[in-house]
Design a protein around this motif. Structure first.
Motif, PDB file in Angstrom:
ATOM      1  N   ALA A  72     -95.047 -76.054  13.512  1.00  0.00           N
ATOM      2  CA  ALA A  72     -94.381 -77.073  12.703  1.00  0.00           C
ATOM      3  C   ALA A  72     -95.217 -77.244  11.429  1.00  0.00           C
ATOM      4  CB  ALA A  72     -94.294 -78.389  13.466  1.00  0.00           C
ATOM      5  N   ARG A  73     -94.569 -77.562  10.324  1.00  0.00           N
ATOM      6  CA  ARG A  73     -95.272 -77.671   9.042  1.00  0.00           C
ATOM      7  C   ARG A  73     -96.501 -78.578   9.137  1.00  0.00           C
ATOM      8  NH1 ARG A  73     -91.643 -80.233   5.566  1.00  0.00           N
ATOM      9  NH2 ARG A  73     -92.626 -82.149   6.248  1.00  0.00           N
ATOM     10  N   GLY A  74     -96.397 -79.685   9.867  1.00  0.00           N
ATOM     11  CA  GLY A  74     -97.521 -80.621  10.013  1.00  0.00           C
ATOM     12  C   GLY A  74     -98.752 -79.966  10.597  1.00  0.00           C
ATOM     13  N   ALA A  75     -98.566 -79.079  11.552  1.00  0.00           N
ATOM     14  CA  ALA A  75     -99.695 -78.359  12.149  1.00  0.00           C
ATOM     15  C   ALA A  75    -100.216 -77.298  11.189  1.00  0.00           C
ATOM     16  CB  ALA A  75     -99.264 -77.724  13.465  1.00  0.00           C
ATOM     17  N   PHE A  76     -99.312 -76.597  10.530  1.00  0.00           N
ATOM     18  CA  PHE A  76     -99.707 -75.508   9.631  1.00  0.00           C
ATOM     19  C   PHE A  76    -100.570 -76.015   8.479  1.00  0.00           C
ATOM     20  CE2 PHE A  76     -99.135 -72.269   6.364  1.00  0.00           C
ATOM     21  CZ  PHE A  76     -99.220 -71.092   7.084  1.00  0.00           C
TER      22      PHE A  76
END
Length: 95
Positions: A72-76
């Motif tokens: 997910a973008r938040g993790a990336f």
């Protein structure tokens, strides 16, 4: 997937539901993998800068050849710039 290794990891930020039925949160610390059981925790480390993040598998994918994880973008963004798109990563299955 073995318990540790290296692979290409990408990110995604669209969708409404994950494969396990949750609402997709593009800012979450979650990821997609083709085979790992849902709720498995995986440490993903960006080999270019040494930054790591622990994600929870809640979706299926990626469906692009040569990639083993879709974060997910938040993790990336915790471990790489969105402009990178794809990173070479080390993964460790924690549980």
């Amino acid at each position: 997937m073995t318990s540790t290794g290296t692979c290409n990891a990408s990110y995604y930020d669209t969708g409404s539901r994950t494969a396990n039925g949750e609402s997709f949160d593009p800012n979450g610390l979650t990821a997609a993998h083709k085979e790992l059981p849902f709720n498995t925790r995986v440490r993903v480390t960006n080999l270019a800068n040494g930054k790591s993040v622990v994600v929870r598998i809640n979706d299926r994918g990626p469906f692009v050849s040569g990639r083993c994880l879709d974060l997910a973008r938040g993790a990336f963004v915790t471990i790489a710039s969105v402009s990178a798109g794809v990173i070479n990563a080390r993964y460790e299955v924690l549980k």
